[in-house]
Design a protein around this motif. Structure first.
Motif, short mmCIF file in Angstrom:
data_model
loop_
_atom_site.label_atom_id
_atom_site.label_comp_id
_atom_site.label_asym_id
_atom_site.label_seq_id
_atom_site.Cartn_x
_atom_site.Cartn_y
_atom_site.Cartn_z
N PRO A 1 -0.22 7.98 5.50
CA PRO A 1 -0.45 6.95 6.52
C PRO A 1 -1.34 5.83 5.98
O PRO A 1 -2.16 6.06 5.08
CB PRO A 1 -1.16 7.71 7.65
CG PRO A 1 -1.03 9.15 7.33
CD PRO A 1 -0.78 9.27 5.87
N LEU A 2 -1.18 4.65 6.52
CA LEU A 2 -1.95 3.50 6.06
C LEU A 2 -3.45 3.77 6.10
O LEU A 2 -4.18 3.40 5.17
CB LEU A 2 -1.60 2.26 6.89
CG LEU A 2 -2.24 0.96 6.43
CD1 LEU A 2 -1.83 0.62 5.01
CD2 LEU A 2 -1.87 -0.17 7.38
N ASP A 3 -3.93 4.44 7.14
CA ASP A 3 -5.38 4.68 7.24
C ASP A 3 -5.89 5.70 6.21
O ASP A 3 -7.09 5.83 6.03
CB ASP A 3 -5.78 5.09 8.65
CG ASP A 3 -5.11 6.37 9.12
OD1 ASP A 3 -4.14 6.83 8.49
OD2 ASP A 3 -5.56 6.92 10.14
N GLU A 4 -4.99 6.39 5.51
CA GLU A 4 -5.39 7.32 4.45
C GLU A 4 -5.04 6.80 3.05
O GLU A 4 -5.30 7.47 2.05
CB GLU A 4 -4.70 8.67 4.66
CG GLU A 4 -5.14 9.38 5.92
CD GLU A 4 -4.39 10.68 6.15
OE1 GLU A 4 -3.82 11.24 5.17
OE2 GLU A 4 -4.35 11.15 7.30
N ALA A 5 -4.45 5.61 2.98
CA ALA A 5 -4.01 5.07 1.70
C ALA A 5 -5.19 4.55 0.89
O ALA A 5 -6.17 4.04 1.43
CB ALA A 5 -3.03 3.92 1.95
N ASP A 6 -5.07 4.70 -0.45
CA ASP A 6 -6.08 4.09 -1.31
C ASP A 6 -5.80 2.59 -1.41
O ASP A 6 -4.81 2.09 -0.87
CB ASP A 6 -6.11 4.77 -2.69
CG ASP A 6 -4.80 4.64 -3.46
OD1 ASP A 6 -3.97 3.74 -3.17
OD2 ASP A 6 -4.60 5.44 -4.39
N ILE B 1 0.06 -2.60 -2.08
CA ILE B 1 1.52 -2.57 -2.24
C ILE B 1 2.22 -2.63 -0.89
O ILE B 1 3.21 -3.35 -0.72
CB ILE B 1 1.94 -1.34 -3.08
CG1 ILE B 1 1.54 -1.56 -4.53
CG2 ILE B 1 3.43 -1.05 -2.94
CD1 ILE B 1 1.76 -0.38 -5.43
N LEU B 2 1.73 -1.89 0.09
CA LEU B 2 2.33 -1.93 1.42
C LEU B 2 2.25 -3.32 2.03
O LEU B 2 3.22 -3.82 2.62
CB LEU B 2 1.68 -0.90 2.34
CG LEU B 2 2.06 0.55 2.08
CD1 LEU B 2 1.14 1.50 2.86
CD2 LEU B 2 3.51 0.81 2.44
N THR C 1 5.69 6.38 0.09
CA THR C 1 4.26 6.18 -0.16
C THR C 1 3.67 7.10 -1.23
O THR C 1 2.60 6.81 -1.76
CB THR C 1 3.44 6.32 1.13
OG1 THR C 1 3.73 7.58 1.75
CG2 THR C 1 3.73 5.17 2.09
N LEU C 2 4.34 8.17 -1.58
CA LEU C 2 3.82 9.05 -2.63
C LEU C 2 3.98 8.44 -4.02
O LEU C 2 3.30 8.86 -4.96
CB LEU C 2 4.50 10.42 -2.58
CG LEU C 2 4.23 11.25 -1.34
CD1 LEU C 2 5.00 12.55 -1.39
CD2 LEU C 2 2.74 11.51 -1.17
N ILE C 3 4.88 7.47 -4.16
CA ILE C 3 5.10 6.81 -5.45
C ILE C 3 5.00 5.30 -5.22
O ILE C 3 6.00 4.60 -5.11
CB ILE C 3 6.47 7.18 -6.05
CG1 ILE C 3 6.67 8.69 -6.04
CG2 ILE C 3 6.61 6.63 -7.46
CD1 ILE C 3 8.07 9.12 -6.44
N LEU D 1 7.89 2.32 -4.69
CA LEU D 1 7.98 1.66 -3.39
C LEU D 1 8.01 0.15 -3.59
O LEU D 1 8.88 -0.55 -3.08
CB LEU D 1 6.79 2.07 -2.53
CG LEU D 1 6.70 1.53 -1.11
CD1 LEU D 1 5.84 2.45 -0.27
CD2 LEU D 1 6.18 0.13 -1.01
N TYR D 2 7.05 -0.36 -4.36
CA TYR D 2 6.95 -1.80 -4.58
C TYR D 2 8.22 -2.36 -5.21
O TYR D 2 8.79 -3.34 -4.72
CB TYR D 2 5.73 -2.12 -5.45
CG TYR D 2 5.64 -3.60 -5.76
CD1 TYR D 2 5.26 -4.51 -4.78
CD2 TYR D 2 5.97 -4.06 -7.02
CE1 TYR D 2 5.20 -5.86 -5.06
CE2 TYR D 2 5.91 -5.42 -7.31
CZ TYR D 2 5.53 -6.31 -6.32
OH TYR D 2 5.49 -7.64 -6.60
#
Length: 93
Positions: free
Chosen positions: A8-13, A19-20, A50-52, A56-57
């Motif tokens: 989730p966005l709130d857990e993303a580094d 990238i998102l 989101t794991l890669i 994704l980008y």
């Protein structure tokens, strides 16, 4: 609901958040509105990648380039091609 783990966005580094954000900014204008209020979660095919983050980008940057309004095909033609490819691949999206 995705059948795989997503971040989730709130857990993303910071890298994933960047990238998102870049990916969302490259969306065709028709994708600019959020999900209707009747959909309680913000799920999409993007979040399933989101794991890669690098994949994704690059994947969604390519998609955005292929959907560019500067190309000779109209949006409806792009959507028809995408629909037929999904049907051929037995994809329910």
């Amino acid at each position: 609901m995705a059948w795989i783990k997503t971040i989730p966005l709130d857990e993303a580094d910071e890298k994933l958040k960047d990238i998102l954000n870049k990916t969302r900014m490259s969306y065709p204008k028709e994708y600019g509105s959020p999900n209707p209020p009747s959909i309680p979660v913000n799920e999409s095919i993007v979040e399933s990648h989101t794991l890669i983050p690098d994949a994704l980008y690059h994947s969604f940057s390519a998609f955005s380039a292929m959907m560019s309004p500067d190309l000779p095909l109209e949006r409806r033609q792009h959507e028809m091609i995408a629909t037929l490819v999904s049907l051929t691949n037995d994809c329910f999206y």
